[in-house]
Design a protein around this motif. Sequence first.
Motif, PDB file in Angstrom:
ATOM      1  N   ILE A  67      -2.238  -1.667  14.600  1.00  0.00           N
ATOM      2  CA  ILE A  67      -2.508  -0.319  15.103  1.00  0.00           C
ATOM      3  C   ILE A  67      -2.694  -0.349  16.619  1.00  0.00           C
ATOM      4  CG2 ILE A  67      -3.969   1.730  14.865  1.00  0.00           C
ATOM      5  CD1 ILE A  67      -2.380   0.951  12.349  1.00  0.00           C
ATOM      6  N   ALA A  68      -3.300  -1.410  17.125  1.00  0.00           N
ATOM      7  CA  ALA A  68      -3.489  -1.547  18.576  1.00  0.00           C
ATOM      8  C   ALA A  68      -2.151  -1.511  19.304  1.00  0.00           C
ATOM      9  CB  ALA A  68      -4.221  -2.846  18.884  1.00  0.00           C
ATOM     10  N   ALA A  69      -1.088  -1.966  18.633  1.00  0.00           N
ATOM     11  CA  ALA A  69       0.241  -1.954  19.254  1.00  0.00           C
ATOM     12  C   ALA A  69       0.694  -0.544  19.591  1.00  0.00           C
ATOM     13  CB  ALA A  69       1.260  -2.618  18.321  1.00  0.00           C
ATOM     14  N   TYR A  70       0.147   0.464  18.901  1.00  0.00           N
ATOM     15  CA  TYR A  70       0.527   1.846  19.172  1.00  0.00           C
ATOM     16  C   TYR A  70      -0.275   2.444  20.320  1.00  0.00           C
ATOM     17  CZ  TYR A  70       2.677   1.187  14.605  1.00  0.00           C
ATOM     18  OH  TYR A  70       3.429   0.695  13.562  1.00  0.00           O
ATOM     19  N   ALA A  71      -1.082   1.606  20.965  1.00  0.00           N
ATOM     20  CA  ALA A  71      -1.845   2.063  22.136  1.00  0.00           C
ATOM     21  C   ALA A  71      -1.747   1.043  23.263  1.00  0.00           C
ATOM     22  CB  ALA A  71      -3.314   2.275  21.756  1.00  0.00           C
ATOM     23  N   ASP A  72      -0.619   0.291  23.282  1.00  0.00           N
ATOM     24  CA  ASP A  72      -0.487  -0.780  24.280  1.00  0.00           C
ATOM     25  C   ASP A  72       0.404  -0.420  25.451  1.00  0.00           C
ATOM     26  OD1 ASP A  72       2.023  -0.811  23.128  1.00  0.00           O
ATOM     27  OD2 ASP A  72       1.955  -2.904  22.476  1.00  0.00           O
ATOM     28  N   GLY A  73       0.896   0.819  25.483  1.00  0.00           N
ATOM     29  CA  GLY A  73       1.747   1.247  26.587  1.00  0.00           C
ATOM     30  C   GLY A  73       3.199   0.832  26.464  1.00  0.00           C
ATOM     31  N   ASP A  74       3.529   0.087  25.435  1.00  0.00           N
ATOM     32  CA  ASP A  74       4.900  -0.372  25.224  1.00  0.00           C
ATOM     33  C   ASP A  74       5.609   0.603  24.290  1.00  0.00           C
ATOM     34  OD1 ASP A  74       7.271  -1.651  24.718  1.00  0.00           O
ATOM     35  OD2 ASP A  74       6.374  -3.500  23.936  1.00  0.00           O
ATOM     36  N   LEU A  75       6.502   1.389  24.828  1.00  0.00           N
ATOM     37  CA  LEU A  75       7.180   2.418  24.045  1.00  0.00           C
ATOM     38  C   LEU A  75       8.174   1.826  23.049  1.00  0.00           C
ATOM     39  CD1 LEU A  75       7.882   5.123  26.800  1.00  0.00           C
ATOM     40  CD2 LEU A  75       5.925   4.936  25.246  1.00  0.00           C
ATOM     41  N   THR A  76       8.575   0.563  23.243  1.00  0.00           N
ATOM     42  CA  THR A  76       9.596  -0.011  22.381  1.00  0.00           C
ATOM     43  C   THR A  76       9.072  -0.320  20.980  1.00  0.00           C
ATOM     44  OG1 THR A  76       9.136  -2.294  23.085  1.00  0.00           O
ATOM     45  CG2 THR A  76      10.758  -1.032  24.372  1.00  0.00           C
ATOM     46  N   ASN A  77       7.758  -0.471  20.830  1.00  0.00           N
ATOM     47  CA  ASN A  77       7.218  -0.764  19.498  1.00  0.00           C
ATOM     48  C   ASN A  77       6.508   0.437  18.893  1.00  0.00           C
ATOM     49  OD1 ASN A  77       4.767  -0.626  20.822  1.00  0.00           O
ATOM     50  ND2 ASN A  77       4.332  -2.815  20.740  1.00  0.00           N
ATOM     51  N   GLY A  78       6.717   1.612  19.493  1.00  0.00           N
ATOM     52  CA  GLY A  78       6.056   2.818  19.029  1.00  0.00           C
ATOM     53  C   GLY A  78       4.756   3.032  19.785  1.00  0.00           C
ATOM     54  N   GLU A  79       4.461   4.306  20.090  1.00  0.00           N
ATOM     55  CA  GLU A  79       3.260   4.601  20.883  1.00  0.00           C
ATOM     56  C   GLU A  79       2.680   5.936  20.446  1.00  0.00           C
ATOM     57  OE1 GLU A  79       0.747   3.131  24.110  1.00  0.00           O
ATOM     58  OE2 GLU A  79       2.253   2.262  22.783  1.00  0.00           O
ATOM     59  N   ALA A  80       1.376   5.959  20.242  1.00  0.00           N
ATOM     60  CA  ALA A  80       0.693   7.208  19.922  1.00  0.00           C
ATOM     61  C   ALA A  80       0.444   7.987  21.198  1.00  0.00           C
ATOM     62  CB  ALA A  80      -0.626   6.913  19.223  1.00  0.00           C
ATOM     63  N   ASN A  81       0.675   9.307  21.155  1.00  0.00           N
ATOM     64  CA  ASN A  81       0.366  10.118  22.332  1.00  0.00           C
ATOM     65  C   ASN A  81      -0.996  10.789  22.191  1.00  0.00           C
ATOM     66  OD1 ASN A  81       0.829  12.246  20.571  1.00  0.00           O
ATOM     67  ND2 ASN A  81       2.773  12.869  21.505  1.00  0.00           N
ATOM     68  N   PHE A  82      -1.854  10.181  21.406  1.00  0.00           N
ATOM     69  CA  PHE A  82      -3.219  10.660  21.202  1.00  0.00           C
ATOM     70  C   PHE A  82      -4.144   9.444  21.210  1.00  0.00           C
ATOM     71  CE2 PHE A  82      -0.822  10.288  17.245  1.00  0.00           C
ATOM     72  CZ  PHE A  82      -1.517   9.293  16.596  1.00  0.00           C
ATOM     73  N   PRO A  83      -5.435   9.614  21.490  1.00  0.00           N
ATOM     74  CA  PRO A  83      -6.363   8.476  21.511  1.00  0.00           C
ATOM     75  C   PRO A  83      -6.834   8.096  20.115  1.00  0.00           C
ATOM     76  CG  PRO A  83      -7.509  10.483  22.140  1.00  0.00           C
ATOM     77  CD  PRO A  83      -6.058  10.857  21.997  1.00  0.00           C
ATOM     78  N   PHE A  84      -7.165   6.831  19.955  1.00  0.00           N
ATOM     79  CA  PHE A  84      -7.814   6.326  18.744  1.00  0.00           C
ATOM     80  C   PHE A  84      -9.310   6.255  18.997  1.00  0.00           C
ATOM     81  CE2 PHE A  84      -3.504   4.581  18.452  1.00  0.00           C
ATOM     82  CZ  PHE A  84      -3.168   4.917  17.142  1.00  0.00           C
ATOM     83  N   LEU A  85     -10.096   6.813  18.073  1.00  0.00           N
ATOM     84  CA  LEU A  85     -11.540   6.888  18.257  1.00  0.00           C
ATOM     85  C   LEU A  85     -12.279   6.000  17.262  1.00  0.00           C
ATOM     86  CD1 LEU A  85     -12.092  10.749  18.724  1.00  0.00           C
ATOM     87  CD2 LEU A  85     -11.383   9.041  20.425  1.00  0.00           C
ATOM     88  N   GLY A  86     -13.378   5.429  17.720  1.00  0.00           N
ATOM     89  CA  GLY A  86     -14.265   4.630  16.876  1.00  0.00           C
ATOM     90  C   GLY A  86     -15.458   4.197  17.700  1.00  0.00           C
ATOM     91  N   ALA A  87     -16.393   5.120  17.929  1.00  0.00           N
ATOM     92  CA  ALA A  87     -17.496   4.877  18.861  1.00  0.00           C
ATOM     93  C   ALA A  87     -18.382   3.723  18.442  1.00  0.00           C
ATOM     94  CB  ALA A  87     -18.340   6.151  19.007  1.00  0.00           C
TER      95      ALA A  87
END
Length: 394
Positions: free
Chosen positions: A38-58
Motif C-alpha cells: 500500500i505504501a507503494a501507492y504513496a511513493d510518488g512513482d506513477l509507474t506503479n500506481g499512485e493514490a491522489n488522496f492521503p492515507f490516514l492512521g494517526a
Amino acid sequence: SYVCGETYGLPMIEALNVMDFDCFVLGNHEFDWGIDKIAAYADGDLTNGEANFPFLGANIFYKGTTTRPDWIDAYTIVEYGDIKVGIIGIMGPGQESSILTRYIKDYEFADPNNIISENAQKLRSELGCSVVVVATHDYNTAINNKIAALTGESRIDAIFCAHTHALVNERLTRADGISIPVVQNFHKNVKATGVTINLDESNKMISSTVNVYTPSNYSISADVQNIINKYQELITISNQSLGSTSSTISESTLGAYAVDAMLKWSYSESNFDGIDAAIINTGGVRAEISSGYITRADVFEVFPFNNMVVLVNIKGSLIKSLYSNNKNYLYVAVTDSIGSYSNLNDNTIYQLAVIDYVFENTRYTQFNNLSTSEYLQTDVLMRDILIEYIDEKY
C-alpha cells in the motif's frame, strides 16, 4: 477480492482516484500483503500506481515508538467554501492480532483517545477547522463514548466507523448536549452514508442529518466503467465456474473443506512427505457460498487472505493441546487411520499442515520451541489447494 488479490488493490486505488476521495483510513486488511504494497501507492512513482488522496492512521506507530511511517498522515483538511473540516483517521487498537505476524511485527496501534484529542485541538485552534470528525477502522462502543466525551477545542462532530461489517446509524450526546452521528456503511459497497453537519453563525455545530444510500441504485460512471473494462480479463477469470451447488455451503462446511483439502494435498520435500493432520483458524473463513455456480471469486470471498501452508513435524501431545485449548477458533482434520485428534499418540511425531497465520500467531504457543529443521514454510496458498478441491468435489 480476486481482482484486488491479484493486483494488490491497484484497481481499487484507481477507482477511488476517479471518485475524488478525500482520504483513506487504513485498516487491518491493508496489511494483508504487507503494508509496503500500500505504501507503494504513496511513493510518488506513477509507474506503479499512485493514490491522489492521503492515507490516514494517526495511531499507527513503529513498535515501541510514537513515530508513524512518513507516508501515513494523522489527519487531512477538506474545505467546503470557507469552512474547513478536519478528518482524523484511526486504526482500531487491538487489531494487530488479526494480521499475519510477520506483517505486523514492526507496528502497533496505540490507544487513540489522547491522539484524537490532541489532533482535534490542533485542527481547531491552529489550523482553523470549524468541524472535526473521526474516521476509525473500528466499531467500539467504549472508544466511541470516549470520543463523544471530548470537550472544548477537542470536541468531535461525527464518528465514521468500519471493520465490523455492520450497518450503523446511531447517535451519542456530547458533554455540551449536542447529538453527534455514529455511522458505518455495512460492507462491500452495499451502502453509503452521507452526513450533513449544520452550523450556527459562529460556525459551531448545532445539528446533523444522516442519509443512507444504496449504490447499486445508481449508474456506473464512465470513468469507473473504464477501470472495469481495463481489468475485464481478471474479472472473467474470477467468474470461471468451479462447479455448482444446489444449496448454500456454510462457513463451517467450507472450513471443514479447507482442512480436508490440506490433509489430502500432496507435497514431497525431504522429510515432509505425508500429512497426518491439518489446522486453520475459524476467523479465516469470511463468507458462505450461495447456491448456484461456484466461482473463483466466491472462494476469494470466503478466504481473502494469502495464507501459505506451513508443514510441521510435531508431537501428538502438542497438536492435541493446540486444538483442545482453542476449539472455538480452529478447524482440524486428521487422516482416516487416526480417526480423531484425540487419538494422536502423545510422543509420536506427526506431520501437521497449518496456515502461516496460525503458525506465526503468538497465541498458539505450541510452535514456539521448534527448530528450523522441524518445519517448512511452503510457497503454496491454502486457497489454491481449496480451489482445486472444490473443482473436483463439485
